[in-house]
Design a protein around this motif. Structure first.
Motif, mmCIF file in Angstrom:
data_model
loop_
_atom_site.group_PDB
_atom_site.id
_atom_site.type_symbol
_atom_site.label_atom_id
_atom_site.label_comp_id
_atom_site.label_asym_id
_atom_site.label_seq_id
_atom_site.Cartn_x
_atom_site.Cartn_y
_atom_site.Cartn_z
ATOM 1 N N LEU A 23 37.182 -21.693 73.807
ATOM 2 C CA LEU A 23 38.362 -21.103 74.732
ATOM 3 C C LEU A 23 38.817 -19.825 73.487
ATOM 4 O O LEU A 23 39.970 -20.539 72.676
ATOM 5 C CB LEU A 23 39.490 -20.965 75.386
ATOM 6 C CG LEU A 23 40.517 -20.413 76.299
ATOM 7 C CD1 LEU A 23 39.487 -19.491 77.029
ATOM 8 C CD2 LEU A 23 40.977 -20.972 76.858
ATOM 9 N N ILE A 24 38.815 -18.654 73.534
ATOM 10 C CA ILE A 24 38.930 -18.502 72.182
ATOM 11 C C ILE A 24 40.347 -17.462 72.630
ATOM 12 O O ILE A 24 41.662 -17.473 71.579
ATOM 13 C CB ILE A 24 37.848 -16.736 72.041
ATOM 14 C CG1 ILE A 24 36.630 -17.199 72.033
ATOM 15 C CG2 ILE A 24 38.781 -15.716 71.034
ATOM 16 C CD1 ILE A 24 34.873 -16.315 71.869
ATOM 17 N N ALA A 25 40.707 -16.634 73.966
ATOM 18 C CA ALA A 25 42.236 -16.319 74.267
ATOM 19 C C ALA A 25 42.141 -16.070 75.858
ATOM 20 O O ALA A 25 41.187 -15.997 76.179
ATOM 21 C CB ALA A 25 41.661 -14.744 73.490
ATOM 22 N N THR A 26 43.186 -16.280 75.825
ATOM 23 C CA THR A 26 43.845 -15.845 77.040
ATOM 24 C C THR A 26 45.448 -14.839 76.916
ATOM 25 O O THR A 26 45.592 -13.969 76.274
ATOM 26 C CB THR A 26 44.371 -16.769 78.673
ATOM 27 O OG1 THR A 26 46.046 -17.101 77.643
ATOM 28 C CG2 THR A 26 43.337 -18.236 78.136
ATOM 29 N N GLU A 27 45.134 -13.429 78.176
ATOM 30 C CA GLU A 27 46.082 -13.096 78.350
ATOM 31 C C GLU A 27 46.531 -12.436 79.530
ATOM 32 O O GLU A 27 45.734 -12.346 80.766
ATOM 33 C CB GLU A 27 45.761 -11.782 77.669
ATOM 34 C CG GLU A 27 46.520 -10.440 78.238
ATOM 35 C CD GLU A 27 48.438 -10.500 77.413
ATOM 36 O OE1 GLU A 27 48.574 -11.748 77.724
ATOM 37 O OE2 GLU A 27 47.971 -9.913 76.506
#
Length: 268
Positions: A23-27
Motif C-alpha cells: 500500500l503506497i498511500a491513502t487519502e
C-alpha cells in the motif's frame, strides 16, 4: 463514506486483515472546508520504489493545484472544472535527479493500482483520475473514469492520452456514487478499470481494458473534472488487493464486535 471503525475491528480480530505491504498511500480528505492545495494528510505518500542517491529524507507529498476550481467540502474533495495532483513519493518534486518524486516513480515497470469514491453531481462532462509523468505540458499520460471527446463523459472508460479511448457500456448516472479501481500494468502492457467491484472481482475481471505499451513514468495521480464531482477514499497500491475498498460493517457485525470486546475485558 469514512471507515473510522475499521482499525478497532481489525485490532480486535473480527475482520480479516489484507496484506498492506504494497500500500503506497491513502487519502480521506479529512481537512477543514477550503483549499486542499498544500495539504499533506492521509497515510503514506512517501513511497520509495527506487533509491535516488542524494534525495532528501522522505516527508509526505502534498496536493498541488493543476487548474480550475476545487475545494474541500464536508471532508471530501469537490472538483468543478478543475483538478489537483499528488505525487507518490515525498515532498521534494522534480524530474531532475535527487528528488523524492523520482524515488516514488514507476519507471516504465511494475504495476500501479488506485481506488477512489466518485460522485458526479452534474452530468455530460468528463471526469476521472490521471497518471502523470512528472508535471507540465503533456505530462498527463493515462485517464480512467468518464472520458470526454466523442464519449462526452457519458460512459466509463480509459483514455490513453494521445493514443485513443476504450469505453464501456456502463453509463455514468448523475448523483450516483461509484467506486472506481484503475490499473497501470507496465509489465504486461495493460490498462484496466473496474466500476463498483465486488467480492467476486479479481485482477483479471476488469470492466474495461486496453493494451498499453507506453514507456513513460508514473509519478503522481490527478483528480479532475469538467463538471462538479465529489471524490473520497483514495487508495494507491501495487496490487489489486491493496486498493479494494472495505465496506462499512453491518449493525450485526458491530454488535458482535462489541460483545467480543466485552467478553475479552471480563477475562482480563
Amino acid at each position: 463514506m469514512k471507515y473510522a471503525l475499521l482499525p478497532t475491528l481489525i485490532t480486535s480480530g473480527l475482520l480479516p486483515v489484507a496484506s498492506q505491504a504494497a500500500l503506497i498511500a491513502t487519502e480521506n480528505f479529512d481537512y477543514a472546508d477550503g483549499s486542499v492545495v498544500g495539504q499533506a494528510g492521509g497515510t503514506g505518500w512517501t513511497y520509495e520504489r527506487t533509491d535516488e542517491a542524494g534525495a532528501p529524507l522522505q516527508t509526505p507529498s502534498n496536493w498541488n493545484n493543476e487548474f480550475g476550481t476545487h475545494q474541500i467540502v464536508s471532508s471530501a474533495l469537490v472538483t468543478n472544472g478543475g483538478g489537483v495532483r499528488r505525487e507518490f513519493g515525498g515532498v521534494t518534486e522534480g524530474a531532475g535527479s535527487a528528488s523524492n518524486e523520482r524515488e516514488g516513480a514507476f519507471r516504465g515497470t511494475g504495476t500501479m493500482f488506485f481506488s477512489v469514491s466518485y460522485t458526479p453531481t452534474t452530468g455530460n462532462q468528463w471526469a476521472g483520475v490521471s497518471s502523470y509523468d512528472f508535471s507540465g505540458e503533456n505530462a498527463e499520460k493515462i485517464f480512467w473514469g468518464a472520458p470526454g471527446g466523442a464519449n462526452g463523459g457519458n460512459f466509463f472508460g480509459i483514455d490513453a492520452v494521445g493514443d485513443g479511448q476504450t469505453n464501456s457500456t456502463i453509463p455514468v448516472v448523475t448523483g450516483q456514487t461509484y467506486v472506481l479501481i484503475g490499473m497501470l500494468d507496465f509489465d504486461n502492457d495493460l490498462l484496466g478499470l473496474w466500476v463498483d467491484p465486488d467480492a467476486n472481482d479479481t485482477v483479471v475481471s476488469h470492466d474495461v481494458s486496453r493494451a498499453y505499451t507506453g514507456g513513460n513514468w508514473s509519478t503522481s495521480l490527478r483528480l479532475a473534472s469538467g463538471n462538479q464531482v465529489t471524490w473520497d477514499n483514495l487508495k494507491v497500491g501495487t496490487s489489486f488487493a491493496d486498493v479494494l475498498p472495505i465496506p462499512e460493517p453491518s449493525a450485526s457485525l458491530l454488535g458482535l464486535a462489541g460483545a467480543a470486546l466485552l467478553v475479552r475485558r471480563r477475562r482480563l
